[in-house]
Scaffold this motif. Structure first.
Motif, PDB file in Angstrom:
ATOM      1  N   ALA A   1      49.226  54.832  46.731  1.00 39.60           N
ATOM      2  CA  ALA A   1      49.274  54.452  45.317  1.00 39.60           C
ATOM      3  C   ALA A   1      48.858  52.999  45.178  1.00 39.60           C
ATOM      4  O   ALA A   1      48.979  52.203  46.119  1.00 39.60           O
ATOM      5  CB  ALA A   1      50.680  54.649  44.761  1.00 39.60           C
ATOM      6  N   GLY A   2      48.372  52.654  43.988  1.00 40.59           N
ATOM      7  CA  GLY A   2      48.012  51.276  43.699  1.00 40.59           C
ATOM      8  C   GLY A   2      49.119  50.576  42.932  1.00 40.59           C
ATOM      9  O   GLY A   2      50.289  50.957  43.005  1.00 40.59           O
TER      10      GLY A   2
ATOM     11  N   GLY B   1      44.968  46.772  54.984  1.00 45.22           N
ATOM     12  CA  GLY B   1      45.116  45.447  55.583  1.00 45.22           C
ATOM     13  C   GLY B   1      44.876  44.337  54.589  1.00 45.22           C
ATOM     14  O   GLY B   1      44.598  43.191  54.958  1.00 45.22           O
ATOM     15  N   ARG B   2      45.018  44.637  53.300  1.00 47.45           N
ATOM     16  CA  ARG B   2      44.780  43.671  52.220  1.00 47.45           C
ATOM     17  C   ARG B   2      45.361  44.246  50.937  1.00 47.45           C
ATOM     18  O   ARG B   2      45.712  45.437  50.886  1.00 47.45           O
ATOM     19  CB  ARG B   2      43.278  43.425  52.037  1.00 47.45           C
ATOM     20  N   PRO B   3      45.470  43.429  49.883  1.00 47.33           N
ATOM     21  CA  PRO B   3      45.960  43.957  48.604  1.00 47.33           C
ATOM     22  C   PRO B   3      44.990  44.978  47.998  1.00 47.33           C
ATOM     23  O   PRO B   3      43.771  44.857  48.151  1.00 47.33           O
ATOM     24  CB  PRO B   3      46.061  42.708  47.712  1.00 47.33           C
ATOM     25  N   ALA B   4      45.540  45.979  47.336  1.00 40.77           N
ATOM     26  CA  ALA B   4      44.705  46.944  46.615  1.00 40.77           C
ATOM     27  C   ALA B   4      44.181  46.316  45.331  1.00 40.77           C
ATOM     28  O   ALA B   4      44.791  45.413  44.753  1.00 40.77           O
ATOM     29  CB  ALA B   4      45.517  48.192  46.281  1.00 40.77           C
ATOM     30  N   ALA B   5      43.015  46.776  44.883  1.00 38.08           N
ATOM     31  CA  ALA B   5      42.440  46.285  43.628  1.00 38.08           C
ATOM     32  C   ALA B   5      43.364  46.605  42.465  1.00 38.08           C
ATOM     33  O   ALA B   5      44.034  47.644  42.443  1.00 38.08           O
ATOM     34  CB  ALA B   5      41.072  46.909  43.400  1.00 38.08           C
ATOM     35  N   THR B   6      43.410  45.725  41.484  1.00 39.10           N
ATOM     36  CA  THR B   6      44.260  45.920  40.316  1.00 39.10           C
ATOM     37  C   THR B   6      43.438  46.364  39.115  1.00 39.10           C
ATOM     38  O   THR B   6      42.212  46.216  39.084  1.00 39.10           O
ATOM     39  CB  THR B   6      44.992  44.624  39.943  1.00 39.10           C
ATOM     40  N   LEU B   7      44.127  46.886  38.119  1.00 46.04           N
ATOM     41  CA  LEU B   7      43.461  47.309  36.888  1.00 46.04           C
ATOM     42  C   LEU B   7      42.741  46.128  36.229  1.00 46.04           C
ATOM     43  O   LEU B   7      41.584  46.261  35.795  1.00 46.04           O
ATOM     44  CB  LEU B   7      44.482  47.902  35.918  1.00 46.04           C
ATOM     45  N   GLU B   8      43.378  44.971  36.179  1.00 51.39           N
ATOM     46  CA  GLU B   8      42.737  43.820  35.549  1.00 51.39           C
ATOM     47  C   GLU B   8      41.453  43.429  36.271  1.00 51.39           C
ATOM     48  O   GLU B   8      40.430  43.159  35.619  1.00 51.39           O
ATOM     49  CB  GLU B   8      43.698  42.629  35.514  1.00 51.39           C
ATOM     50  N   GLN B   9      41.495  43.402  37.596  1.00 46.97           N
ATOM     51  CA  GLN B   9      40.285  43.056  38.353  1.00 46.97           C
ATOM     52  C   GLN B   9      39.144  44.020  38.052  1.00 46.97           C
ATOM     53  O   GLN B   9      38.002  43.602  37.833  1.00 46.97           O
ATOM     54  CB  GLN B   9      40.589  43.087  39.856  1.00 46.97           C
ATOM     55  N   GLU B  10      39.454  45.313  38.011  1.00 45.78           N
ATOM     56  CA  GLU B  10      38.408  46.311  37.787  1.00 45.78           C
ATOM     57  C   GLU B  10      37.887  46.266  36.357  1.00 45.78           C
ATOM     58  O   GLU B  10      36.682  46.413  36.121  1.00 45.78           O
ATOM     59  CB  GLU B  10      38.938  47.707  38.136  1.00 45.78           C
ATOM     60  N   LEU B  11      38.776  46.070  35.392  1.00 45.58           N
ATOM     61  CA  LEU B  11      38.320  45.965  34.006  1.00 45.58           C
ATOM     62  C   LEU B  11      37.417  44.747  33.818  1.00 45.58           C
ATOM     63  O   LEU B  11      36.363  44.836  33.169  1.00 45.58           O
ATOM     64  CB  LEU B  11      39.515  45.877  33.067  1.00 45.58           C
TER      65      LEU B  11
END
Length: 282
Positions: A195-196, A267-277
């Motif tokens: 899950a993100g 091995g890193r943070p998952a992309a967020t909704l804000e980043q993708e938008l």
């Protein structure tokens, strides 16, 4: 050397897995890309491309010859997937595949989402096959929400029946990279709940408003009201009811989750909704 195979390599998820295996040091010659229509596969040179049609068991044995680890990407034909997946599992067992990974749904054993039963049945088939296995229980693709940004901005409203339910969506790329990472683990867990970072429809509307300056409202409806709205917009009753039921599941917490498993594999943070938008709307 270990030979890795990935199904669905003419789709959106499978090719990313192949690219990520290579990025993580696997030689292209040690990767087998399986596809229903091999001529449509666009993959790095050196990757073996073999025909593998879930509906034609006679293609599956040759496709899996010499394969050690197999990532079975769930089929897209709802209502036919259990039979299709069973064909692959049976062929993998006959071919001597050492470990099988399967892209399932978040918290499959307890999920009440309309899409869950076929995943539950497939997991049961795999578990009873005797094959060493791992379930990659993926949440929702973030693209489902980011891809509709233009429509939301045009309408100024997001109608939904999810209440305050959170959607722990992640990008297709993150799910696929996690799948590649799991393929490379010598002793992976039996299941990963992938899950993100969760968000609500209200969060989605708020982000669209703040990023663009165009006001977008999240309007909470009942499942009956959303079904009526969707049919009024031209959807057939079956599709409208299905989408409303998915939102009801979100409202019940079925698609909320913790990003820990996903981020451990990445091995890193998952992309967020804000980043993708922001990336899409830039």
């Amino acid at each position: 050397m270990t030979t890795y195979a990935v199904t669905g390599t003419t789709g959106h998820y499978g090719p990313i897995v192949v690219d990520q295996l290579i990025a993580r040091g696997v030689a292209a010659e040690d990767i087998v890309a399986l596809a229903r229509a091999p001529h449509r596969a666009e993959l790095p040179g050196g990757v073996a491309i073999r025909e593998a049609d879930y509906d034609r068991p006679e293609t599956l044995g040759p496709a899996l010859e010499g394969v050690d680890r197999l990532l079975l990407v769930s089929g897209s034909e709802v209502g036919q997937r259990v039979a299709q997946h069973t064909n692959v599992v049976d062929a993998a067992k006959r071919a001597g595949v050492q470990h099988l990974l399967y892209t399932s749904i978040l918290r499959a054993p307890t999920s009440t989402l309309p899409l869950a039963p076929e995943h539950q049945e497939t997991e049961s088939v795999i578990a009873s096959s005797g094959l060493s296995h791992t379930f990659l229980r993926n949440g929702w693709y973030m693209e489902n929400y980011v891809g509709a940004a233009g429509q939301h901005l045009e309408r100024g409203v997001i109608e939904h029946a999810a209440g305050d339910g959170r959607i722990a969506a992640a990008t297709r790329a993150d799910f696929a990279e996690a799948g590649a990472a799991a393929l490379l683990i010598d002793n992976p867990r039996e299941a990963y709940e992938l899950a993100g970072h969760g968000f609500t429809y209200a969060d989605l509307a708020s982000l669209l408003t703040s990023i663009t300056g165009t006001r977008v409202e999240a309007r909470a409806l009942s499942t009956e009201e959303l079904t009526a709205s969707l049919t009024g917009a031209g959807l057939d009753e079956g599709t409208a009811g299905f989408l409303a039921a998915l939102d009801a599941g979100i409202g019940a917490g079925e698609l909320d989750g913790d990003p820990a498993d996903l981020e451990t594999l990445l091995g890193r943070p998952a992309a967020t909704l804000e980043q993708e938008l922001r990336a899409v709307l830039a």
